[in-house]
Design an enzyme around this catalytic site. Structure first.
Site, PDB file in Angstrom:
ATOM      1  N   ASP A 226       0.849  -1.192   0.000  1.00  0.00           N
ATOM      2  CA  ASP A 226       0.000   0.000   0.000  1.00  0.00           C
ATOM      3  C   ASP A 226       0.884   1.241   0.000  1.00  0.00           C
ATOM      4  OD1 ASP A 226      -2.322   1.426   0.057  1.00  0.00           O
ATOM      5  OD2 ASP A 226      -2.800   1.037   2.155  1.00  0.00           O
ATOM      6  N   HIS A 366     -10.087  -0.961  -7.270  1.00  0.00           N
ATOM      7  CA  HIS A 366      -9.822   0.115  -6.307  1.00  0.00           C
ATOM      8  C   HIS A 366      -8.833   1.148  -6.841  1.00  0.00           C
ATOM      9  CE1 HIS A 366      -9.008   2.100  -2.516  1.00  0.00           C
ATOM     10  NE2 HIS A 366      -7.756   1.693  -2.514  1.00  0.00           N
TER      11      HIS A 366
END
Ligand SMILES: *[C@@H]1O[C@H](CO)[C@@H](O)[C@H](O)[C@H]1NC(C)=O
Ligand SMILES: *[C@@H]1O[C@H](CO)[C@@H](O)[C@H](O)[C@H]1NC(C)=O
Ligand SMILES: *[C@@H]1O[C@H](CO)[C@@H](O)[C@H](O)[C@H]1NC(C)=O
Ligand SMILES: *[C@@H]1O[C@H](CO)[C@@H](O)[C@H](O)[C@H]1NC(C)=O
Length: 509
Positions: A226, A366
């Site tokens: 991330d 996403h």
């Protein structure tokens, strides 16, 4: 190693890095993590000599990295990080201590990039907190002024029933962000600050975050690397291939590219969106296992991993599915020259139609929902960028949770992301992404569906069914119905992270 010798060593390392800019800069202090695949850290900026590229926009004001707080431009890199939410009880004493003692402890961007302290400290204030300090200047951001609670419905939260009560009580005036390589250092520095401030503040709430252990460092709790796709700020850093390049004013108020009038003392500050995002990890993993795709030539496990990767748009290693459509490619994930070098457009594929073909990446993924790249023609047409600087919180999944496919109801086992986003304009940054893209069933095409990770249709009940399309590469029209929210908003607040100079200036006046 003694601290002094460590500092000398770090100082030498920094000089060496400045003299040899072709070397890949590594974090020089363990308070920052540096997983393979992240953009390199920029160099510190010296007063006389600005390191890095010339700003590509006309200079209205100088970018002073000694005055910009250290968390803002660095991204998701904290080893341990505690968020301490406080209420101001005695504004006069607080102001006096802020100026006389606390300011000196607040860590600038240059310090983080050069010789970081043992424990880095940043401080930010809610609109309520600024009012408590008698700072009534209009900062030019209506969402900041109204606070996150007032915006819960429009963010897609099903009211505030899932919010932790402290975020609903309207008593949070500010937040301290403390980061180090070690929890004890954080606790020591927090105790030190509390003894300085005494009864002038009181604790409202606290979240202890930490990078995940071992090889999971840099990965969020669902398992995906991330923070790969942060924008590069002009004047601080040259963009890597495929990295968005934004004017400083997109992140820092009052700097080049910020079109809004701000009080001059606020220059170099940034709005901090905080969200406590619970992640239902066993449920997510089970849903992915249960929805393995049917792509020929892949094992069932590979087909399950592919389904998970198509929800996110990246594999767990960080490799983008747009470049590695069938299997994870850890070398690609770890290569920051290549892991953002894609646009979804595929000019190399004759006749490829970006507006209809989801073979490589679903429209609902996403990373595509939050950064549509060439879906808008060129990236330059997209002014909606944030720097994300959150940290995971909560323990690893237990064996019992894995076996049952359900998150424990024990509050001490809650896990998720202490989400932080910086921008110069909350409605144009975080709120735009969440409301206009992520939660919009028809962005950017009819029936795309909401973002499967953080998306919710406005006004829908908790755990309402959420539909997405495009996830099956063999049939883009197949609807997947997500029967629960893998990510639950537990609430948060909007803050302003002021320039350090304001801590003894306007905020202490
Ligand atoms: C804030 O302003 C009010 C009204 O002007 C004043 O009474 C009060 O002392 C001020 N408080 C601080 C902490 O400056
Ligand atoms: C980035 O992608 C472009 C276009 O596909 C390619 O020409 C270039 O070599 C790539 N750069 C790297 C570092 O892989
Ligand atoms: C999408 O593009 C791929 C790669 O060029 C191609 O094989 C496929 O047939 C296309 N699919 C559709 C529905 O156009
Ligand atoms: C979502 O899909 C289900 C079928 O899986 C359908 O019954 C439902 O009406 C759909 N909901 C929306 C909002 O499209």
């Amino acid at each position: 190693m003694k601290l002094s010798s460590l500092s000398i060593f770090v100082g030498l390392a920094v000089q060496f890095a400045l003299a040899a800019p072709e070397l890949k800069r590594q974090s020089s202090n363990a308070l920052l993590i540096n997983p393979a695949g992240f953009p390199d850290l920029p160099s510190p900026q010296t007063t006389n000599h600005r390191v890095g590229p010339t700003p590509q926009v006309s200079t209205g004001s100088t970018l002073d990295l000694d005055d910009v707080q250290g968390d803002i431009l660095i991204g998701m890199r904290k080893n341990k990080e505690t968020f301490f939410f406080f209420s101001i009880q005695d504004a006069a004493t607080f102001k006096s201590k802020l100026s006389s003692d606390i300011k000196a402890l607040v860590t600038s961007t240059n310090q983080i990039l050069g010789t970081p302290p043992t424990t880095a400290l940043n401080i930010a204030f809610s609109s309520r907190g600024l009012t408590a300090l008698n700072v009534t200047d209009n900062l030019g951001d209506a969402s900041f002024t109204s606070g996150q609670f007032a915006n819960a419905d429009s963010l897609g939260d099903p009211g505030t029933t899932n919010w932790v009560s402290q975020f609903t009580q309207k008593s949070i005036d500010g937040v301290l962000l403390l980061a180090s390589n070690d929890v004890q250092n954080v606790d020591d520095q927090l105790a030190n600050i509390q003894s300085i401030l005494g009864d002038s503040i009181s604790e409202v709430y606290r979240i202890d975050g930490a990078a995940r252990p071992g090889n999971e460092q840099g990965h969020e709790h669902f398992g995906f690397l991330d923070g790969v796709s942060q924008p590069a700020v002009q004047g601080v850093q040259d963009p890597l291939p495929g990295q968005a390049s934004v004017a400083p004013g997109v992140i820092l108020v009052g700097t080049d590219g910020d079109g809004t009038t701000r009080p001059s003392w606020a220059t170099g500050g940034s709005f901090l969106v905080f969200r406590q995002l619970q992640q239902k990890v066993p449920e997510f993993s089970k849903y992915v296992q249960d929805h393995a795709l049917n792509v020929p030539g892949l094992t069932e496990e590979e087909n399950a991993d592919l389904f998970g990767a198509r929800l996110i748009g990246r594999w767990k290693s960080g490799a983008p599915i747009d470049l590695a459509p069938l299997r994870d490619d850890p070398d690609l994930g770890a290569n920051n020259q290549m892991n953002n070098n894609f646009t979804f457009a595929h000019p190399e594929v004759p006749g490829f139609d970006i507006s209809t073909n989801q073979t490589f990446c679903p429209f609902s993924a996403h990373i595509r929902k939050t950064r549509p790249r060439a879906d808008f023609g060129t990236e330059a047409a997209n002014t909606h960028h944030i720097i994300r600087a959150g940290t995971p919180y909560g323990p690893e999944v237990t064996d019992e949770e894995t076996a049952s496919g359900k998150s424990s109801t024990d509050p001490s086992l809650e896990r998720g992301l202490a989400f932080v986003a910086y921008q110069s304009d909350i409605p144009n940054g975080f709120e735009f992404m969440q409301e206009i893209w992520v939660d919009n069933f028809n962005f950017f095409k009819a029936n795309t569906g909401v973002d499967p990770i953080i998306g919710r249709q406005q006004g829908s009940a908790a755990d309402a069914l959420r539909n997405i399309t495009g996830t099956n590469p063999l049939d883009f029209t197949e609807v997947f119905t997500l029967d629960l929210d893998f990510v639950v908003s537990r609430g948060g607040e909007y803050f302003f992270s002021p320039p350090i100079s304001a801590l003894s200036g306007e905020l202490a006046a």
